[in-house]
Design an enzyme around this catalytic site. Structure first.
Site, PDB file in Angstrom:
ATOM      1  N   ARG A  63       0.826  -1.202   0.000  1.00  0.00           N
ATOM      2  CA  ARG A  63       0.000   0.000   0.000  1.00  0.00           C
ATOM      3  C   ARG A  63       0.863   1.257   0.000  1.00  0.00           C
ATOM      4  O   ARG A  63       0.427   2.325  -0.447  1.00  0.00           O
ATOM      5  CB  ARG A  63      -0.944  -0.006   1.218  1.00  0.00           C
ATOM      6  CG  ARG A  63      -1.819   1.241   1.327  1.00  0.00           C
ATOM      7  CD  ARG A  63      -3.000   1.033   2.258  1.00  0.00           C
ATOM      8  NE  ARG A  63      -2.605   0.543   3.559  1.00  0.00           N
ATOM      9  CZ  ARG A  63      -2.178   1.296   4.569  1.00  0.00           C
ATOM     10  NH1 ARG A  63      -2.099   2.613   4.419  1.00  0.00           N
ATOM     11  NH2 ARG A  63      -1.852   0.758   5.724  1.00  0.00           N
ATOM     12  N   TYR A 116     -17.778  13.184 -16.033  1.00  0.00           N
ATOM     13  CA  TYR A 116     -18.241  11.831 -15.734  1.00  0.00           C
ATOM     14  C   TYR A 116     -19.226  11.866 -14.559  1.00  0.00           C
ATOM     15  O   TYR A 116     -19.047  12.612 -13.596  1.00  0.00           O
ATOM     16  CB  TYR A 116     -17.027  10.961 -15.419  1.00  0.00           C
ATOM     17  CG  TYR A 116     -17.338   9.573 -14.934  1.00  0.00           C
ATOM     18  CD1 TYR A 116     -18.218   8.742 -15.620  1.00  0.00           C
ATOM     19  CD2 TYR A 116     -16.750   9.091 -13.766  1.00  0.00           C
ATOM     20  CE1 TYR A 116     -18.503   7.463 -15.158  1.00  0.00           C
ATOM     21  CE2 TYR A 116     -17.021   7.812 -13.309  1.00  0.00           C
ATOM     22  CZ  TYR A 116     -17.896   7.007 -14.012  1.00  0.00           C
ATOM     23  OH  TYR A 116     -18.182   5.744 -13.557  1.00  0.00           O
ATOM     24  N   ASP A 188      -8.633  15.781 -16.299  1.00  0.00           N
ATOM     25  CA  ASP A 188      -8.876  14.366 -16.579  1.00  0.00           C
ATOM     26  C   ASP A 188      -8.592  14.146 -18.057  1.00  0.00           C
ATOM     27  O   ASP A 188      -9.312  14.627 -18.925  1.00  0.00           O
ATOM     28  CB  ASP A 188     -10.323  14.011 -16.243  1.00  0.00           C
ATOM     29  CG  ASP A 188     -10.611  12.518 -16.395  1.00  0.00           C
ATOM     30  OD1 ASP A 188      -9.929  11.851 -17.186  1.00  0.00           O
ATOM     31  OD2 ASP A 188     -11.556  12.035 -15.739  1.00  0.00           O
ATOM     32  N   LYS A 213      -9.274   2.512 -18.980  1.00  0.00           N
ATOM     33  CA  LYS A 213      -9.661   2.757 -20.368  1.00  0.00           C
ATOM     34  C   LYS A 213      -8.486   2.496 -21.319  1.00  0.00           C
ATOM     35  O   LYS A 213      -7.925   1.408 -21.337  1.00  0.00           O
ATOM     36  CB  LYS A 213     -10.208   4.170 -20.493  1.00  0.00           C
ATOM     37  CG  LYS A 213     -11.222   4.562 -19.406  1.00  0.00           C
ATOM     38  CD  LYS A 213     -12.428   3.652 -19.328  1.00  0.00           C
ATOM     39  CE  LYS A 213     -13.559   4.222 -18.483  1.00  0.00           C
ATOM     40  NZ  LYS A 213     -13.289   4.365 -17.057  1.00  0.00           N
TER      41      LYS A 213
END
Length: 420
Positions: A63, A116, A188, A213
Site C-alpha cells: 500500500r 463523468y 482528466d 480505459k
C-alpha cells in the site's frame, strides 16, 4: 538490486510507451516482474525501523510502494511530462485522492459542467458534507471560469474532451485564469491519453487518468493514475492514498504495463476507425447531430495541432426520436456491446442519461446538454466495415419499428369522416 533507467527525454512517445520507466531486472527478465506481495521482509529490526523513519530507502508494504507499481508510475509520469506519478485502485480513486489532498473545509472548487457522472456525484454530493463548495460552469467560454473564481477557490477541475458529448475546453486559457489566484488545475485526460494531449504543456498542475480505459486497453483492469510535481505526488501518496487506501494492486499495475506497450498502435487504429464511423453517422437520417472532435465543424478544430494531436475515438450523437428510439437502436445491435466503459478493443455503446450520467439531476443533465436521445460510442479495433454494418442494421430495425407504430396509431384513430 534493480537499477533505474528512467531518464530518456530523447525518446518519442511511441517508444516511451514501451521503454519509459523500465527498470533492469537482476535476472535479466525482459518483461517487468510482477511483485505480487503484500509486505516486504526486513533483514533485521534496525532496517525495519530505518525504513519506517524514512532513513533508509526500500519497500515496507505494497500500500506504501511496490516495484511493479513504481515502474508504472514512472512510465505514465514520463509520458505526461511530469516528474512523478501515483497509481490508484480506480479512476475515481485518482480523482478523489488528487482533489482531497489539497482541500479543506471552507474551500471552493470550480468544475466543468459536463464531466463523468461519478465525478459529478463526488463534487455535488460528497464535497458538501465536508464543507467544500463547488460551482459547475460551462468552461468552453473561459470568461465563465473567471466569473466563478472566488478568493477561496483552491482547485479547478476539467475534463476535455468532456464526458459524454465531447465538449472541448481550452486548458491554457483556463489555467491562466486559475493561476492568477494560485488555484491548482486538474485535468482528466482519460479520453485523449498522453499520446493525443499533454495537459502539462498547456499549464495543468495535475493530470489524472482512468487507466481502466485506453492505457490498459483490454477491459480487464479497474485503475487510476495521477501525474504531477514530485511535491504534489508525495503529498497525495502520504495522505489521501496511504490513509484512505485507494492504492493500485501490483497485478493491475503489471497488466497496465503490458497494455501500454501497444497504446500507440491501438490509438492509431481507434482514431482511424472513429473517423470513418463519424463520417457514416454524420450522413445518416436518424442522426440529428453528432459530436466528434475529428469533424471539421467541431469547435475542437481550433485546438488541433496545439492542445490536441488527434481526435480520439469516442463519439456522441443525438438520435432523431425519443428515449424509446435510443433504446431500440442499442438493443438491436449484434456486434457492438452495450457497456459503460471505453478504450477497449471491443466497440462499446451506452445511453448516458440512464447509465453513466444517471447521478445527474434532470436539471443538471439539461444544463450539461445530456438529452434522452444522446448516445455515446467508444469505437474499437474491429474491422470498421463491420462496426458500420452493425449500426446500419440497428438503425434499419428502429426505423421499421417506428413505421409500424405510426401505422398502428393511424389505424387506431380510424379514417377521417368525409361528407359528400
Amino acid at each position: 538490486m534493480r537499477n533505474n533507467h528512467n531518464d530518456k527525454p530523447q525518446w518519442q512517445p511511441a517508444t516511451m510507451t514501451i521503454h519509459g520507466g523500465k527498470q533492469r531486472d537482476e535476472h535479466g527478465a525482459l518483461v517487468a516482474p510482477l511483485y505480487q506481495t503484500a509486505t516486504f521482509a526486513f533483514s533485521n529490526t534496525a532496517q525495519g525501523s530505518a525504513r519506517f523513519a524514512g532513513e533508509e530507502a526500500g519497500y515496507i508494504y505494497s500500500r506504501l510502494g511496490n516495484p511493479t507499481t513504481d515502474e508504472l508510475e514512472a512510465r505514465i509520469a514520463q509520458l505526461e511530462g511530469y516528474p512523478a506519478g501515483a497509481a490508484c485502485a480506480t479512476g475515481m480513486g485518482a480523482v478523489s485522492a488528487a482533489m482531497l489532498a489539497f482541500l479543506e473545509q471552507g474551500d471552493h472548487v470550480v468544475v466543468a459542467d459536463a464531466i463523468y457522472g461519478c465525478s459529478f456525484a463526488l463534487f455535488s454530493h460528497l464535497f458538501a458534507k465536508f464543507g467544500i463548495s463547488v460551482d459547475f460552469v460551462d468552461m468552453t467560454n473561459a470568461d465563465n471560469v473567471a466569473a466563478a473564481m472566488r478568493s477561496n477557490t483552491k482547485m479547478v477541475f476539467i475534463e476535455t474532451p468532456a464526458n459524454p458529448h465531447l465538449k472541448i475546453i481550452d486548458i491554457a486559457a483556463v489555467s491562466e485564469i486559475a493561476h492568477r489566484q494560485q488555484a491548482r488545475v486538474i485535468v482528466d485526460n482519460t479520453f485523449m491519453t498522453p499520446l493525443l494531449q499533454r495537459p502539462r504543456e498547456q499549464g495543468a498542475d495535475i493530470v489524472i487518468h482512468s487507466a481502466t480505459k485506453y492505457l490498459n486497453g483490454h477491459g480487464d483492469v479497474v485503475a487510476g493514475l495521477i501525474c504531477g510535481s514530485a511535491e504534489d505526488i508525495e503529498l497525495i501518496k502520504m495522505t489521501t492514498l496511504k490513509d484512505m487506501g485507494a492504492t493500485m494492486s501490483p497485478h493491475d499495475a503489471w497488466l497496465i504495463l503490458r497494455g501500454l506497450k501497444t497504446l500507440d498502435v491501438r490509438m492509431e487504429r481507434h482514431c482511424n476507425n472513429a473517423m470513418r464511423v463519424a463520417a457514416y453517422l454524420q450522413q445518416h437520417q436518424m442522426v440529428r447531430s453528432i459530436y466528434y472532435p475529428g469533424l471539421a465543424e467541431h469547435p475542437a478544430q481550433r485546438l488541433m495541432g496545439t492542445q490536441m494531436h488527434g481526435p480520439g475515438a469516442v463519439i456522441a450523437f443525438e438520435l432523431d426520436g425519443d428515449i424509446a428510439t435510443a433504446r431500440q437502436v442499442l438493443d438491436s445491435l449484434e456486434l457492438i456491446t452495450i457497456a459503460v466503459s471505453l478504450g477497449d478493443a471491443e466497440t462499446l455503446i451506452q445511453h448516458p442519461a440512464s447509465m453513466t450520467h444517471s447521478p445527474y439531476t434532470p436539471e443538471a443533465r439539461a444544463k450539461a446538454g445530456i438529452s434522452d436521445t444522446l448516445v455515446r460510442i467508444s469505437v474499437g479495433l474491429e474491422a470498421v466495415e463491420d462496426i458500420i454494418a452493425d449500426l446500419e442494421q440497428a438503425f434499419t430495425k428502429a426505423q421499421q419499428l417506428k413505421t409500424i407504430e405510426q401505422t398502428e396509431q393511424t389505424e387506431q384513430q380510424g379514417e377521417p369522416l368525409t361528407y359528400g
